[in-house]
Design a protein around this motif. Structure first.
Motif, PDB file in Angstrom:
ATOM      1  N   VAL A   1       4.392   4.484 -13.447  1.00  0.00           N
ATOM      2  CA  VAL A   1       3.753   5.013 -12.307  1.00  0.00           C
ATOM      3  C   VAL A   1       2.557   3.958 -12.125  1.00  0.00           C
ATOM      4  O   VAL A   1       2.357   3.191 -11.262  1.00  0.00           O
ATOM      5  CB  VAL A   1       3.436   6.381 -11.934  1.00  0.00           C
ATOM      6  CG1 VAL A   1       2.674   6.591 -10.972  1.00  0.00           C
ATOM      7  CG2 VAL A   1       4.843   7.303 -11.579  1.00  0.00           C
ATOM      8  N   LYS A   2       1.522   4.048 -13.301  1.00  0.00           N
ATOM      9  CA  LYS A   2       0.281   3.061 -13.287  1.00  0.00           C
ATOM     10  C   LYS A   2       0.645   1.802 -13.134  1.00  0.00           C
ATOM     11  O   LYS A   2      -0.167   1.082 -12.500  1.00  0.00           O
ATOM     12  CB  LYS A   2      -0.496   3.893 -14.454  1.00  0.00           C
ATOM     13  CG  LYS A   2      -1.870   3.029 -14.293  1.00  0.00           C
ATOM     14  CD  LYS A   2      -3.059   3.906 -15.139  1.00  0.00           C
ATOM     15  CE  LYS A   2      -4.263   2.941 -15.455  1.00  0.00           C
ATOM     16  NZ  LYS A   2      -4.430   2.242 -14.223  1.00  0.00           N
TER      17      LYS A   2
ATOM     18  N   ALA B   1       2.597   1.750  -3.331  1.00  0.00           N
ATOM     19  CA  ALA B   1       1.768   2.375  -4.443  1.00  0.00           C
ATOM     20  C   ALA B   1       1.550   3.686  -4.072  1.00  0.00           C
ATOM     21  O   ALA B   1       1.525   4.637  -5.216  1.00  0.00           O
ATOM     22  CB  ALA B   1       0.288   1.472  -4.421  1.00  0.00           C
ATOM     23  N   GLU B   2       1.136   3.942  -3.008  1.00  0.00           N
ATOM     24  CA  GLU B   2       0.863   5.668  -2.443  1.00  0.00           C
ATOM     25  C   GLU B   2       2.186   6.543  -2.906  1.00  0.00           C
ATOM     26  O   GLU B   2       2.066   7.557  -3.506  1.00  0.00           O
ATOM     27  CB  GLU B   2       0.687   5.770  -1.193  1.00  0.00           C
ATOM     28  CG  GLU B   2       0.340   6.986  -0.540  1.00  0.00           C
ATOM     29  CD  GLU B   2      -0.167   7.123   0.941  1.00  0.00           C
ATOM     30  OE1 GLU B   2       0.025   8.263   1.386  1.00  0.00           O
ATOM     31  OE2 GLU B   2      -0.322   6.281   1.419  1.00  0.00           O
TER      32      GLU B   2
ATOM     33  N   ALA C   1       0.786  -3.265  -7.600  1.00  0.00           N
ATOM     34  CA  ALA C   1       0.989  -3.333  -6.021  1.00  0.00           C
ATOM     35  C   ALA C   1      -0.448  -3.643  -5.492  1.00  0.00           C
ATOM     36  O   ALA C   1      -0.658  -4.369  -4.537  1.00  0.00           O
ATOM     37  CB  ALA C   1       1.448  -1.905  -5.441  1.00  0.00           C
ATOM     38  N   GLU C   2      -1.485  -2.895  -6.123  1.00  0.00           N
ATOM     39  CA  GLU C   2      -3.102  -3.201  -5.717  1.00  0.00           C
ATOM     40  C   GLU C   2      -3.237  -4.792  -5.950  1.00  0.00           C
ATOM     41  O   GLU C   2      -4.037  -5.311  -5.031  1.00  0.00           O
ATOM     42  CB  GLU C   2      -3.830  -2.223  -6.344  1.00  0.00           C
ATOM     43  CG  GLU C   2      -3.593  -0.646  -5.881  1.00  0.00           C
ATOM     44  CD  GLU C   2      -4.336   0.455  -6.817  1.00  0.00           C
ATOM     45  OE1 GLU C   2      -5.156  -0.025  -7.546  1.00  0.00           O
ATOM     46  OE2 GLU C   2      -4.146   1.576  -6.509  1.00  0.00           O
TER      47      GLU C   2
ATOM     48  N   THR D   1       1.608   0.932  -9.698  1.00  0.00           N
ATOM     49  CA  THR D   1       0.439   1.142  -8.644  1.00  0.00           C
ATOM     50  C   THR D   1      -0.718  -0.143  -8.820  1.00  0.00           C
ATOM     51  O   THR D   1      -1.123  -0.651  -7.903  1.00  0.00           O
ATOM     52  CB  THR D   1      -0.140   2.502  -8.651  1.00  0.00           C
ATOM     53  OG1 THR D   1      -0.640   2.783 -10.075  1.00  0.00           O
ATOM     54  CG2 THR D   1       0.779   3.351  -8.034  1.00  0.00           C
ATOM     55  N   ASP D   2      -0.872  -0.307 -10.110  1.00  0.00           N
ATOM     56  CA  ASP D   2      -1.810  -1.430 -10.517  1.00  0.00           C
ATOM     57  C   ASP D   2      -1.222  -2.756  -9.756  1.00  0.00           C
ATOM     58  O   ASP D   2      -2.102  -3.539  -9.318  1.00  0.00           O
ATOM     59  CB  ASP D   2      -2.360  -1.359 -12.169  1.00  0.00           C
ATOM     60  CG  ASP D   2      -3.096  -0.159 -12.318  1.00  0.00           C
ATOM     61  OD1 ASP D   2      -3.658   0.565 -11.633  1.00  0.00           O
ATOM     62  OD2 ASP D   2      -3.067  -0.016 -13.445  1.00  0.00           O
TER      63      ASP D   2
ATOM     64  N   ASP E   1       0.833  -1.226  -0.174  1.00  0.00           N
ATOM     65  CA  ASP E   1      -0.007  -0.092  -0.236  1.00  0.00           C
ATOM     66  C   ASP E   1       0.760   1.142  -0.030  1.00  0.00           C
ATOM     67  O   ASP E   1       0.769   1.926  -0.555  1.00  0.00           O
ATOM     68  CB  ASP E   1      -0.786  -0.074   1.315  1.00  0.00           C
ATOM     69  CG  ASP E   1      -1.874   1.211   1.029  1.00  0.00           C
ATOM     70  OD1 ASP E   1      -2.615   1.317   0.151  1.00  0.00           O
ATOM     71  OD2 ASP E   1      -2.029   1.852   2.253  1.00  0.00           O
TER      72      ASP E   1
ATOM     73  N   VAL F   1       4.771   5.965  -4.787  1.00  0.00           N
ATOM     74  CA  VAL F   1       5.109   5.941  -6.326  1.00  0.00           C
ATOM     75  C   VAL F   1       4.010   6.918  -7.198  1.00  0.00           C
ATOM     76  O   VAL F   1       4.361   7.648  -7.765  1.00  0.00           O
ATOM     77  CB  VAL F   1       5.321   4.498  -6.916  1.00  0.00           C
ATOM     78  CG1 VAL F   1       5.012   4.500  -8.499  1.00  0.00           C
ATOM     79  CG2 VAL F   1       6.434   3.895  -6.432  1.00  0.00           C
ATOM     80  N   GLU F   2       2.687   6.618  -6.560  1.00  0.00           N
ATOM     81  CA  GLU F   2       1.717   7.573  -7.278  1.00  0.00           C
ATOM     82  C   GLU F   2       1.950   8.993  -6.979  1.00  0.00           C
ATOM     83  O   GLU F   2       1.733   9.892  -7.770  1.00  0.00           O
ATOM     84  CB  GLU F   2       0.327   7.029  -6.796  1.00  0.00           C
ATOM     85  CG  GLU F   2      -0.725   7.834  -7.518  1.00  0.00           C
ATOM     86  CD  GLU F   2      -2.340   7.256  -7.155  1.00  0.00           C
ATOM     87  OE1 GLU F   2      -2.859   6.740  -7.944  1.00  0.00           O
ATOM     88  OE2 GLU F   2      -2.412   6.687  -5.743  1.00  0.00           O
TER      89      GLU F   2
END
Length: 157
Positions: free
Chosen positions: A133-134, A106-107, A140-141, A137-138, A103, A109-110
């Motif tokens: 980045v996307k 992702a945060e 990691a989620e 984050t995708d 989490d 990096v975003e």
């Protein structure tokens, strides 16, 4: 004044012989993140390029790492980064910590807080574009979902 400069120069030269230990462990050990969640090759390439120098047990050191006191600053920075998240030991984390670290990853990096701007200033290839980045984050989620499913299976047994 000349004497002070000479003493400082001698101290600087002597300091060059006092080097910190290197972060030359195995980045892909059995405790690596790849043994915990699926990491596609594209994501692994991004992590290795932009994250692993400070967040794994193996660093590819730049030439300036041979200069004291820069090497001590890098050593401390790497130790701090590994305390925050170490991809090489990720599989040894408990489920809650894995989830929290994914989490946070992702945060950060975003928000473009990782990789750090001073790192990408020198390592320009580590800078992530919006598409990368996307992707991270995708991933990691999705990895968080995998960790949650694994924890449910573990509890059920």
């Amino acid at each position: 004044m000349k004497r002070v400069l000479l003493i400082l120069l001698i101290l600087f030269i002597i300091a060059q012989f006092i080097q910190p230990s290197k972060n030359n462990g195995d980045a892909l050990a059995v405790t690596d993140i790849t043994h915990s969640v699926q990491v596609p090759d594209t994501i692994m390439a991004l992590l290795r390029k932009s994250c692993y120098d400070c967040h794994s047990n193996h660093t590819d050191y730049p030439w300036y790492n041979h200069i004291t006191p820069v090497n001590w600053w890098l050593h401390n920075h790497i130790d701090e980064g590994k305390r925050g998240l170490n991809f090489s030991t990720f599989n040894s984390y408990d489920y809650r910590r894995k989830n929290k670290k994914l989490d946070e990853l992702a945060e950060l990096v975003e928000k473009h807080e990782m990789p750090l701007s001073f790192y990408t200033l020198i390592h320009t290839n580590a800078k992530l574009n919006d598409a990368q980045v996307k992707m991270i984050t995708d991933w990691a989620e999705a990895a968080q979902q995998q960790v949650m499913q694994d924890s449910m299976k573990h509890v059920a047994h």
